[in-house]
Design a protein around this motif. Sequence first.
Motif, short mmCIF file in Angstrom:
data_model
loop_
_atom_site.label_atom_id
_atom_site.label_comp_id
_atom_site.label_asym_id
_atom_site.label_seq_id
_atom_site.Cartn_x
_atom_site.Cartn_y
_atom_site.Cartn_z
N HIS A 308 0.85 -1.19 0.00
CA HIS A 308 0.00 0.00 0.00
C HIS A 308 0.88 1.24 0.00
O HIS A 308 1.72 1.41 0.89
N HIS A 309 0.72 2.12 -1.01
CA HIS A 309 1.52 3.33 -1.08
C HIS A 309 1.03 4.33 -0.03
O HIS A 309 -0.17 4.64 0.04
N PRO A 310 1.92 4.88 0.77
CA PRO A 310 1.49 5.72 1.90
C PRO A 310 0.95 7.09 1.50
O PRO A 310 0.22 7.71 2.29
N THR A 311 1.28 7.62 0.31
CA THR A 311 0.85 8.97 -0.04
C THR A 311 -0.24 9.03 -1.10
O THR A 311 -1.12 9.90 -1.04
N ASN A 312 -0.22 8.11 -2.08
CA ASN A 312 -1.26 8.19 -3.12
C ASN A 312 -2.39 7.18 -2.92
O ASN A 312 -3.37 7.18 -3.67
N GLY A 313 -2.25 6.28 -1.91
CA GLY A 313 -3.33 5.36 -1.57
C GLY A 313 -3.49 4.17 -2.48
O GLY A 313 -4.41 3.36 -2.29
N ILE A 314 -2.60 4.00 -3.47
CA ILE A 314 -2.73 2.87 -4.41
C ILE A 314 -2.16 1.61 -3.78
O ILE A 314 -1.11 1.63 -3.13
N THR A 315 -2.86 0.51 -3.97
CA THR A 315 -2.41 -0.80 -3.51
C THR A 315 -2.03 -1.63 -4.72
O THR A 315 -2.71 -1.58 -5.74
N PHE A 316 -0.94 -2.38 -4.63
CA PHE A 316 -0.64 -3.33 -5.70
C PHE A 316 -0.43 -4.72 -5.12
O PHE A 316 0.01 -4.89 -3.99
N VAL A 317 -0.79 -5.72 -5.91
CA VAL A 317 -0.60 -7.12 -5.55
C VAL A 317 0.16 -7.78 -6.67
O VAL A 317 -0.13 -7.59 -7.85
N SER A 318 1.17 -8.56 -6.31
CA SER A 318 1.98 -9.24 -7.32
C SER A 318 2.61 -10.48 -6.70
O SER A 318 2.60 -10.66 -5.49
N GLY A 319 3.17 -11.33 -7.56
CA GLY A 319 3.77 -12.57 -7.10
C GLY A 319 2.76 -13.71 -7.12
O GLY A 319 1.77 -13.66 -7.85
N GLY A 320 2.99 -14.71 -6.29
CA GLY A 320 2.07 -15.84 -6.21
C GLY A 320 2.12 -16.74 -7.43
O GLY A 320 3.05 -16.69 -8.24
N LYS A 321 1.09 -17.58 -7.58
CA LYS A 321 1.02 -18.53 -8.68
C LYS A 321 -0.43 -18.91 -8.89
O LYS A 321 -1.33 -18.47 -8.15
N TRP A 322 -0.69 -19.75 -9.91
CA TRP A 322 -2.07 -20.09 -10.24
C TRP A 322 -2.80 -20.70 -9.04
O TRP A 322 -3.98 -20.41 -8.80
N THR A 323 -2.13 -21.55 -8.29
CA THR A 323 -2.81 -22.24 -7.19
C THR A 323 -3.42 -21.26 -6.21
O THR A 323 -4.50 -21.51 -5.66
N TRP A 325 -4.47 -18.03 -6.66
CA TRP A 325 -5.11 -16.83 -7.24
C TRP A 325 -6.20 -16.28 -6.33
O TRP A 325 -6.31 -15.06 -6.13
N ARG A 326 -7.03 -17.15 -5.76
CA ARG A 326 -8.14 -16.70 -4.93
C ARG A 326 -7.63 -16.11 -3.61
O ARG A 326 -8.13 -15.07 -3.15
N GLU A 327 -6.66 -16.76 -3.01
CA GLU A 327 -6.08 -16.27 -1.76
C GLU A 327 -5.45 -14.89 -1.95
O GLU A 327 -5.58 -14.01 -1.09
N MET A 328 -4.77 -14.69 -3.07
CA MET A 328 -4.17 -13.39 -3.37
C MET A 328 -5.23 -12.30 -3.43
O MET A 328 -5.06 -11.21 -2.86
N ALA A 329 -6.32 -12.59 -4.15
CA ALA A 329 -7.38 -11.60 -4.30
C ALA A 329 -8.01 -11.29 -2.94
O ALA A 329 -8.28 -10.12 -2.61
N GLU A 330 -8.26 -12.31 -2.14
CA GLU A 330 -8.87 -12.10 -0.82
C GLU A 330 -7.97 -11.27 0.07
O GLU A 330 -8.42 -10.32 0.73
N ASP A 331 -6.67 -11.60 0.08
CA ASP A 331 -5.72 -10.87 0.91
C ASP A 331 -5.64 -9.40 0.48
O ASP A 331 -5.64 -8.49 1.32
N CYS A 332 -5.62 -9.17 -0.83
CA CYS A 332 -5.53 -7.79 -1.34
C CYS A 332 -6.77 -6.99 -0.96
O CYS A 332 -6.66 -5.87 -0.44
N VAL A 333 -7.96 -7.53 -1.20
CA VAL A 333 -9.19 -6.81 -0.89
C VAL A 333 -9.32 -6.58 0.61
O VAL A 333 -9.74 -5.50 1.06
N ASP A 334 -8.94 -7.58 1.42
CA ASP A 334 -9.01 -7.40 2.88
C ASP A 334 -8.13 -6.24 3.33
O ASP A 334 -8.51 -5.46 4.20
N GLN A 335 -6.94 -6.12 2.74
CA GLN A 335 -6.04 -5.04 3.14
C GLN A 335 -6.55 -3.68 2.66
O GLN A 335 -6.38 -2.67 3.34
#
Length: 444
Positions: A308-323, A325-335
């Motif tokens: 999470h960028h501290p000044t512009n408020g943008i969040t990015f998610v990267s890394g992980g793998k196909w297995t 995908w759902r956990e990544m999305a959940e973690d990102c939205v929760d944050q």
Amino acid sequence: QFRGTCRLVMGCFRERRYMLEMNPHLTHWMPIAVPFANWVIWPPPFDFPPAAVAPVTGLFVIFFKIYDLLGSFSAPNSYIMSAARAKEEFPQMDTQRMKYVTVFYEGAHNDARTNLCIAFTAAAHGACIANYAQVRRILFDEHGMACGAEILDKAEPNSTPFEVKAKSVVFAGGPFTDGLRRLSEGDEARPVVNGSGGTHIVLPPYYCPRHIGMVDMMTSRGSYLFFLPWEGYTLVGTTDLKTKPILHHEVPEDEIQYLINECEKYLSPSLKVRRRDVMSAWYGIRPLAVDPNAQDISASSRDHIVSHHPTNGITFVSGGKWTTWREMAEDCVDQVLAKDPDLGGKAGPSRTLETPLIGTGRTEFFPEGYHENMAVSLSQEFDLAHDIAHHLVRNYGTRAADVLAYADKSSVKGSRSGLYKHYPRLYEGAAATNGYPYLEAEVR
């Protein structure tokens, strides 16, 4: 680090079980053979000296039993095959050199179809999705916080940019995340996503049985190499080399030759894999990310990163793998929700772990939902050749009958045998006799 690895592994087991049990139309269990040609392996696999004597001590056999246990025995149990049994199950294998073969199970899927089903499921739950939509610039409010983006429809030659407003902006650009970050942070944005490039090749079906695959757990580069039946053919991959994220990356010829040479190690001497046997090849880039806003950014993660960028408020998610995908999305939205109390107060907890992807629910033709004999029902109702019925069910699930509604009825004719009707296929002609079950109705 050990705890982090354990969480990663257990998370993968949970996500694998979700995909295979909740989405059976897209996934299936694949038995994978691990052949041992020597009682002692040197150099040792994974640079772990005790693994050198794994074949003679049965260490890999024990490892796969623990693997079964960690997966809560949701997969079929691993087992051992003698060389004689392996010759029957995998005649292409050089079983004359094998001491024995151990077999474990992993999940398999058609990744392109899964990707579309994720998007369609999101749309069914209210998301607005768009393909070929290029982000031209990021919009900011008077406080410097991101509040949307300017979008250009690349599918329309004469389209004009339009603005999309948002209360929160997330970059989910995979290996191209740094390019998105430069839109919001400028060219001085420090690169934090490294690319790991992998080459895959597709060979004719006769190189591999249709019901079992194989893995070399110690290639000449010290990595894995999978040799699997996939979509009616044989898939071989992958390599793992550091690379720059390029959208249309050419497949390196030396990597293709490397895969050919490596997969011959365990094949019968009577089989010679030729360069002209390579029917297709592609190059994928896996993102290895670090968090630029964390205190320690020294190591790339093979797990995913949410930053999470501290000044512009943008969040990015990267890394992980196909297995995952759902956990990544959940973690990102929760944050994202945790950073915004207004949004967090409107949203409940994630329900995606209990939400199947589109294609398993009830439809008019399949009112009972998904079941294992759907291909038979489809074949009998529409007089379909079974390979087509099986293909439609494996890709569209309970929506398979909806695809046939798009078929040109005037082009549907009876077959010579009279056993089924001939629906116009893509690649008609000689290719139609080589196992292409794809219908014109799928792309109309």
